[in-house]
Design a protein around this motif. Sequence first.
Motif, PDB file in Angstrom:
ATOM      1  N   MET A 262      42.786 -22.517   0.373  1.00 18.09           N
ATOM      2  CA  MET A 262      42.746 -22.617  -1.079  1.00 18.09           C
ATOM      3  C   MET A 262      42.981 -21.230  -1.657  1.00 18.09           C
ATOM      4  O   MET A 262      42.718 -20.213  -1.009  1.00 18.09           O
ATOM      5  CB  MET A 262      41.417 -23.181  -1.579  1.00 18.09           C
ATOM      6  N   SER A 263      43.478 -21.207  -2.877  1.00 17.14           N
ATOM      7  CA  SER A 263      43.802 -19.944  -3.522  1.00 17.14           C
ATOM      8  C   SER A 263      43.509 -20.061  -5.009  1.00 17.14           C
ATOM      9  O   SER A 263      43.952 -21.012  -5.656  1.00 17.14           O
ATOM     10  CB  SER A 263      45.273 -19.598  -3.303  1.00 17.14           C
ATOM     11  N   TYR A 264      42.754 -19.098  -5.518  1.00 15.35           N
ATOM     12  CA  TYR A 264      42.393 -19.061  -6.934  1.00 15.35           C
ATOM     13  C   TYR A 264      43.006 -17.840  -7.593  1.00 15.35           C
ATOM     14  O   TYR A 264      43.142 -16.779  -6.986  1.00 15.35           O
ATOM     15  CB  TYR A 264      40.870 -19.001  -7.103  1.00 15.35           C
ATOM     16  N   ARG A 265      43.352 -17.998  -8.849  1.00 12.92           N
ATOM     17  CA  ARG A 265      43.830 -16.894  -9.687  1.00 12.92           C
ATOM     18  C   ARG A 265      43.033 -16.907 -10.978  1.00 12.92           C
ATOM     19  O   ARG A 265      42.631 -17.968 -11.462  1.00 12.92           O
ATOM     20  CB  ARG A 265      45.318 -17.040 -10.025  1.00 12.92           C
ATOM     21  N   SER A 266      42.847 -15.739 -11.570  1.00 18.60           N
ATOM     22  CA  SER A 266      42.182 -15.681 -12.869  1.00 18.60           C
ATOM     23  C   SER A 266      42.645 -14.452 -13.627  1.00 18.60           C
ATOM     24  O   SER A 266      42.966 -13.415 -13.031  1.00 18.60           O
ATOM     25  CB  SER A 266      40.653 -15.667 -12.725  1.00 18.60           C
ATOM     26  N   ILE A 267      42.699 -14.580 -14.937  1.00 19.97           N
ATOM     27  CA  ILE A 267      43.028 -13.480 -15.841  1.00 19.97           C
ATOM     28  C   ILE A 267      41.836 -13.268 -16.761  1.00 19.97           C
ATOM     29  O   ILE A 267      41.532 -14.126 -17.592  1.00 19.97           O
ATOM     30  CB  ILE A 267      44.293 -13.782 -16.656  1.00 19.97           C
ATOM     31  N   PRO A 268      41.104 -12.162 -16.629  1.00 20.09           N
ATOM     32  CA  PRO A 268      39.890 -11.950 -17.423  1.00 20.09           C
ATOM     33  C   PRO A 268      40.135 -11.148 -18.690  1.00 20.09           C
ATOM     34  O   PRO A 268      41.045 -10.315 -18.758  1.00 20.09           O
ATOM     35  CB  PRO A 268      39.006 -11.157 -16.461  1.00 20.09           C
ATOM     36  N   LEU A 269      39.315 -11.416 -19.681  1.00 17.13           N
ATOM     37  CA  LEU A 269      39.179 -10.559 -20.863  1.00 17.13           C
ATOM     38  C   LEU A 269      37.732 -10.087 -20.879  1.00 17.13           C
ATOM     39  O   LEU A 269      36.803 -10.899 -20.960  1.00 17.13           O
ATOM     40  CB  LEU A 269      39.519 -11.330 -22.147  1.00 17.13           C
ATOM     41  N   SER A 270      37.544  -8.763 -20.794  1.00 18.60           N
ATOM     42  CA  SER A 270      36.213  -8.205 -20.582  1.00 18.60           C
ATOM     43  C   SER A 270      35.726  -7.449 -21.809  1.00 18.60           C
ATOM     44  O   SER A 270      36.510  -6.813 -22.511  1.00 18.60           O
ATOM     45  CB  SER A 270      36.218  -7.251 -19.376  1.00 18.60           C
ATOM     46  N   VAL A 271      34.425  -7.514 -22.019  1.00 19.05           N
ATOM     47  CA  VAL A 271      33.779  -6.719 -23.049  1.00 19.05           C
ATOM     48  C   VAL A 271      32.396  -6.322 -22.530  1.00 19.05           C
ATOM     49  O   VAL A 271      31.733  -7.107 -21.827  1.00 19.05           O
ATOM     50  CB  VAL A 271      33.677  -7.486 -24.386  1.00 19.05           C
ATOM     51  N   GLY A 272      31.991  -5.120 -22.839  1.00 18.09           N
ATOM     52  CA  GLY A 272      30.686  -4.668 -22.371  1.00 18.09           C
ATOM     53  C   GLY A 272      30.280  -3.393 -23.069  1.00 18.09           C
ATOM     54  O   GLY A 272      30.936  -2.920 -24.010  1.00 18.09           O
ATOM     55  N   TYR A 273      29.199  -2.822 -22.578  1.00 19.71           N
ATOM     56  CA  TYR A 273      28.661  -1.616 -23.195  1.00 19.71           C
ATOM     57  C   TYR A 273      28.161  -0.680 -22.097  1.00 19.71           C
ATOM     58  O   TYR A 273      27.602  -1.124 -21.078  1.00 19.71           O
ATOM     59  CB  TYR A 273      27.511  -1.960 -24.137  1.00 19.71           C
ATOM     60  N   GLY A 274      28.381   0.602 -22.312  1.00 18.43           N
ATOM     61  CA  GLY A 274      27.881   1.612 -21.393  1.00 18.43           C
ATOM     62  C   GLY A 274      27.036   2.635 -22.134  1.00 18.43           C
ATOM     63  O   GLY A 274      27.321   2.960 -23.292  1.00 18.43           O
ATOM     64  N   TYR A 275      26.015   3.139 -21.451  1.00 15.05           N
ATOM     65  CA  TYR A 275      25.127   4.124 -22.088  1.00 15.05           C
ATOM     66  C   TYR A 275      24.707   5.164 -21.061  1.00 15.05           C
ATOM     67  O   TYR A 275      24.364   4.830 -19.910  1.00 15.05           O
ATOM     68  CB  TYR A 275      23.894   3.438 -22.664  1.00 15.05           C
ATOM     69  N   ASN A 276      24.737   6.430 -21.471  1.00 15.10           N
ATOM     70  CA  ASN A 276      24.265   7.552 -20.659  1.00 15.10           C
ATOM     71  C   ASN A 276      23.010   8.137 -21.296  1.00 15.10           C
ATOM     72  O   ASN A 276      23.030   8.533 -22.468  1.00 15.10           O
ATOM     73  CB  ASN A 276      25.332   8.639 -20.544  1.00 15.10           C
ATOM     74  N   TRP A 277      21.948   8.197 -20.513  1.00 15.31           N
ATOM     75  CA  TRP A 277      20.657   8.712 -20.975  1.00 15.31           C
ATOM     76  C   TRP A 277      20.386  10.045 -20.271  1.00 15.31           C
ATOM     77  O   TRP A 277      20.175  10.106 -19.060  1.00 15.31           O
ATOM     78  CB  TRP A 277      19.563   7.697 -20.662  1.00 15.31           C
ATOM     79  N   VAL A 278      20.400  11.122 -21.046  1.00 11.20           N
ATOM     80  CA  VAL A 278      20.085  12.456 -20.517  1.00 11.20           C
ATOM     81  C   VAL A 278      18.581  12.654 -20.701  1.00 11.20           C
ATOM     82  O   VAL A 278      18.117  13.112 -21.737  1.00 11.20           O
ATOM     83  CB  VAL A 278      20.891  13.539 -21.253  1.00 11.20           C
TER      84      VAL A 278
END
Length: 385
Positions: A272-288
């Motif tokens: 079997m073989s799967y394909r996918s095209i993603p649209l991504s959203v997220g958040y990143g944070y740096n804490w000093v």
Amino acid sequence: MKRRLFGIYIIMCMTLGVYAQTDSVSVYDTSTTDVAVSDAYVSDAVQPTKKKGCWFGRACKSVFGFFTADPDTMYIEPQLYNFTVMAQTTLTDDYFTLEGEDAHEVSFAPSRKLKLGPFFGWRWLFFGYVFNVNTIRVSSNNIDINTTLYTPAIAIDLVYRKLGDGYTLRSMHSGEYDATSMLEGMEVDGLDIDIMSINTYYVVNKRKYSHQAAFNQTNRQLQNAGSWIFGTGYNRCGVSMDWNAFKKQVKKKTKGDERYMPKDSSLVFNKMSYRSIPLSVGYGYNWVFAKNWLFGAQMLGSLSYMWSRGDSYNASLKNMVKDFKISNFTFDGTLRLGLVWNNAKWFAGASAIYHTYHYHQDKLRADNIFGQLNIYVGYNFWRKK
């Protein structure tokens, strides 16, 4: 006679003074309206300089500027050195689960691999190699490439994994019968997993937030900062399974008890073989949280449109468009965590990167979770001028 010469001298001085004043106005103060400025002076002195270079060079410079935005030095300290040497230990995790109808499920995982290797960096480029510590066996059936390229504005995940050897059974449920206790740890023959993934992400607040500081160590975050992150990509997962060989192994382990044999037709496939095209959203944070210390985290969710091909699910591109379904959308995710101590010359820390991929059809689901934990120490040298 002396009076006449004196008068000519005065007239010459006044004339030179007027020309000197005209020169100064035409070059430095063109907004003055009381002095008439000739077209020649305007053309030579204040006309904008034409852009030099060909259009291709200017386009390349614009693209390069998009990838390498100038940081806000109140928040980000750029790399101060030209070269870096680093040693890194990597621990890998991998889980693959297939689930059919009526709670028929089988889950596989290879043994954890401990890898060690040297790295060498030039500015923001790192090159290196890691090798397995817990085994000296080299298999041509196993290829595992999992790397990320970081620039101030862009991150690109590159994953290629072709795995066949070393998978063991974690759990198995055949309807109401659980064979996990009898089969757990059994090395699986005839399983091949082929994964290819290319995903790219764009950091919105790239001048103040540095994912390089948390996951690439090529600069330092000086103050807390975060950013929204958007991305897209392409994922492919192929699985082939020799179910006849697998059934023979199960039959031997269960002493021929048919209750534990996989019978689900949707689960028992060859390829079997799967394909996918993603649209991504997220958040990143740096804490000093202290001097030279940083804790960074990124969470990204991906809404992917998925289609599949296999023994039971053969689909051409035409049929894929024709059979478009909302149910073909699936949700995947990526998690990054990093803890770093960095005083600009020396650095040390740990980072974890995990990816989840979920594929499903009406009767069959496949889930893959894999990632790695990195522990490293490095040294920067040859300070930039």
